[in-house]
Design an enzyme around this catalytic site. Structure first.
Site, PDB file in Angstrom:
ATOM      1  N   CYS A  65       7.168   5.476  -7.693  1.00 52.89           N
ATOM      2  CA  CYS A  65       7.558   5.427  -9.079  1.00 52.89           C
ATOM      3  C   CYS A  65       6.827   7.427  -8.723  1.00 52.89           C
ATOM      4  O   CYS A  65       7.032   7.448  -7.685  1.00 52.89           O
ATOM      5  CB  CYS A  65       6.666   4.420 -10.226  1.00 52.89           C
ATOM      6  SG  CYS A  65       4.797   4.345 -10.479  1.00 52.89           S
ATOM      7  N   HIS A  98      -7.169  -4.257   6.857  1.00 59.28           N
ATOM      8  CA  HIS A  98      -8.655  -4.790   6.364  1.00 59.28           C
ATOM      9  C   HIS A  98      -7.862  -5.268   5.479  1.00 59.28           C
ATOM     10  O   HIS A  98      -9.182  -6.173   4.770  1.00 59.28           O
ATOM     11  CB  HIS A  98      -9.291  -3.478   5.835  1.00 59.28           C
ATOM     12  CG  HIS A  98      -9.441  -2.656   7.301  1.00 59.28           C
ATOM     13  ND1 HIS A  98     -10.322  -1.341   7.202  1.00 59.28           N
ATOM     14  CD2 HIS A  98      -9.670  -2.670   8.483  1.00 59.28           C
ATOM     15  CE1 HIS A  98     -10.516  -1.366   8.336  1.00 59.28           C
ATOM     16  NE2 HIS A  98     -10.038  -2.282   9.177  1.00 59.28           N
TER      17      HIS A  98
END
Length: 143
Positions: A65, A98
């Site tokens: 978006c 991570h």
């Protein structure tokens, strides 16, 4: 590999380029986004992507978006989704390594198209490191 992608009107150009790139890599794509530029509501396209990820119908999701924020917030409403708003390759790498991100949120109005394609490639080809990150990722879910 299977990818679900969704976008609003601000992300149409990027989505079309990403779909073309993914198909050139023989990746199956489910397109939930608009193909036009008339104003639409990003949740209408981000929710189906997140549902596909949550249900295991696809390996990853991509939402696009204008700022990346609305689509990212929407996707993260889903229990098993870890959507990461990324704006460069390094953040994208860390989101996978991570955080085991399974949805990539892209801000179409703030990154260049070649950069977006590089980030998609990085996202799909970076593995979760596990180890010390595993327990942190497990704590993300409120279940």
């Amino acid at each position: 590999m299977k990818i679900a992608i969704g976008n609003d009107h601000a992300g149409t150009e990027y989505k079309l380029a990403i779909v073309g790139y993914l198909k050139s890599k023989d990746i199956t794509v489910t397109n939930y986004g608009t193909d036009g530029t008339d104003s639409v509501d990003y949740p209408d396209f981000a929710h189906p992507v997140a549902e596909d990820v949550e249900q295991g119908n696809v390996d990853f999701g991509i939402v696009v978006c204008g700022s990346g924020n609305g689509a990212n917030m929407t996707a993260n409403k889903h229990q098993l989704v870890r959507s990461a708003l990324c704006w460069n390759k390094e953040i994208t790498t860390l989101a996978r390594e991570h955080n085991d991100a399974n949805v990539l949120s892209l801000p179409a109005r703030f990154i260049a198209l070649p950069q977006a394609l590089e980030m998609v490639d990085t996202f799909l080809n970076t593995k979760f490191e596990g180890g010390r990150h595993e327990r942190r990722v497990e704590k993300i879910s409120c279940s």
